[in-house]
Design a protein around this motif. Structure first.
Motif, short mmCIF file in Angstrom:
data_model
loop_
_atom_site.label_atom_id
_atom_site.label_comp_id
_atom_site.label_asym_id
_atom_site.label_seq_id
_atom_site.Cartn_x
_atom_site.Cartn_y
_atom_site.Cartn_z
N LEU A 167 44.99 47.49 -14.29
CA LEU A 167 44.72 46.20 -13.67
C LEU A 167 44.99 45.07 -14.64
CD1 LEU A 167 41.33 46.60 -11.76
CD2 LEU A 167 43.59 46.23 -10.77
N THR A 168 45.55 44.01 -14.10
CA THR A 168 45.74 42.80 -14.90
C THR A 168 45.50 41.59 -14.01
OG1 THR A 168 47.24 41.62 -16.39
CG2 THR A 168 48.23 42.67 -14.50
N SER A 169 44.98 40.54 -14.58
CA SER A 169 44.74 39.29 -13.85
C SER A 169 45.46 38.17 -14.57
CB SER A 169 43.25 38.97 -13.78
OG SER A 169 42.58 39.96 -13.05
N ARG A 170 45.96 37.23 -13.79
CA ARG A 170 46.65 36.08 -14.38
C ARG A 170 46.46 34.88 -13.45
NH1 ARG A 170 51.65 35.28 -11.82
NH2 ARG A 170 52.26 37.02 -10.51
N SER A 171 46.79 33.73 -13.96
CA SER A 171 46.74 32.52 -13.14
C SER A 171 48.09 31.83 -13.22
CB SER A 171 45.63 31.58 -13.63
OG SER A 171 45.91 31.14 -14.94
N TYR A 172 48.36 31.03 -12.21
CA TYR A 172 49.59 30.25 -12.17
C TYR A 172 49.32 28.97 -11.40
CZ TYR A 172 50.16 32.05 -7.41
OH TYR A 172 49.98 32.36 -6.10
N GLU A 173 50.23 28.03 -11.51
CA GLU A 173 50.09 26.75 -10.81
C GLU A 173 51.14 26.64 -9.72
OE1 GLU A 173 50.19 22.40 -12.46
OE2 GLU A 173 48.61 23.55 -13.49
N THR A 174 50.70 26.22 -8.52
CA THR A 174 51.63 26.05 -7.40
C THR A 174 52.43 24.77 -7.60
OG1 THR A 174 50.07 24.79 -6.07
CG2 THR A 174 50.02 27.20 -5.81
N ARG A 179 46.05 28.96 -9.11
CA ARG A 179 45.80 30.18 -8.33
C ARG A 179 45.58 31.34 -9.29
NH1 ARG A 179 48.25 29.61 -2.96
NH2 ARG A 179 47.45 27.58 -2.34
N TYR A 180 44.80 32.30 -8.83
CA TYR A 180 44.51 33.49 -9.62
C TYR A 180 44.97 34.71 -8.83
CZ TYR A 180 41.61 30.28 -12.23
OH TYR A 180 41.18 29.21 -12.97
N ILE A 181 45.51 35.71 -9.54
CA ILE A 181 45.99 36.91 -8.88
C ILE A 181 45.65 38.12 -9.75
CG2 ILE A 181 48.31 36.72 -9.89
CD1 ILE A 181 49.37 37.81 -7.19
N THR A 182 45.27 39.20 -9.08
CA THR A 182 45.04 40.48 -9.75
C THR A 182 46.13 41.43 -9.29
OG1 THR A 182 42.67 40.10 -9.86
CG2 THR A 182 43.40 42.37 -10.08
N GLU A 183 46.76 42.11 -10.24
CA GLU A 183 47.86 43.01 -9.94
C GLU A 183 47.64 44.35 -10.63
OE1 GLU A 183 51.54 39.86 -9.78
OE2 GLU A 183 50.72 40.35 -11.76
N VAL A 184 48.29 45.37 -10.12
CA VAL A 184 48.32 46.67 -10.79
C VAL A 184 49.70 46.80 -11.42
CG1 VAL A 184 48.20 49.17 -10.50
CG2 VAL A 184 46.71 47.69 -9.14
N ILE A 185 49.73 46.98 -12.74
CA ILE A 185 50.98 47.22 -13.45
C ILE A 185 51.20 48.74 -13.38
CG2 ILE A 185 52.26 46.99 -15.60
CD1 ILE A 185 51.42 44.31 -14.28
N VAL A 186 52.21 49.14 -12.62
CA VAL A 186 52.46 50.55 -12.32
C VAL A 186 53.17 51.22 -13.50
CG1 VAL A 186 53.61 52.15 -10.74
CG2 VAL A 186 52.62 50.02 -9.87
N SER A 187 52.60 52.35 -13.95
CA SER A 187 53.24 53.11 -15.02
C SER A 187 53.85 54.41 -14.49
CB SER A 187 52.25 53.41 -16.14
OG SER A 187 51.12 54.10 -15.63
#
Length: 117
Positions: free
Chosen positions: A82-89, A95-103
């Motif tokens: 799991l990883t979380s990051r933020s970005y600006e529209t 905005r904040y997003i949680t993603e799964v970095i697939v290995s």
């Protein structure tokens, strides 16, 4: 147990056809959603199906495997972190997003399904 600090394992269905991007450096990244389902009975004894959606990101060879075999609706198993990051529209909203970095990716289903994919 030190390898279990940030480990995710999911089995689900690909929610959209994965979108591959090739960066200027030549690295490949692919993004897609994964739907996982849970069945349970509520307080009234009725069967309930609950679906959760997960944002997936894969890089390099893993991205190439996903691009080749993981089409919308395909059942797969993934392992990652799991990883979380933020970005600006464009409008300046954060905005904040949680993603799964697939290995790792495991294709599920019959061999004929995998060949058709």
């Amino acid at each position: 147990m030190s390898n279990l600090r940030n480990k995710v394992q999911l089995i689900g269905n690909v929610g959209n056809n994965p979108e591959m991007t090739v960066l200027e450096s030549g690295k490949k990244v692919i993004r897609f959603s994964l739907a996982t389902n849970e069945n349970y009975k509520n307080a009234k004894g009725e069967k309930v199906l609950s679906t959760d959606w997960h944002n997936m990101v894969a890089w390099g060879k893993t991205a190439e495997i996903v691009e080749k075999y993981a089409v919308k609706g395909k059942q797969i198993a993934i392992e990652g972190k799991l990883t979380s990051r933020s970005y600006e529209t464009k409008e300046g909203e954060k905005r904040y997003i949680t993603e799964v970095i697939v290995s790792e990716v495991l294709l599920l289903g019959s061999k004929s399904e995998n060949k058709a994919a």
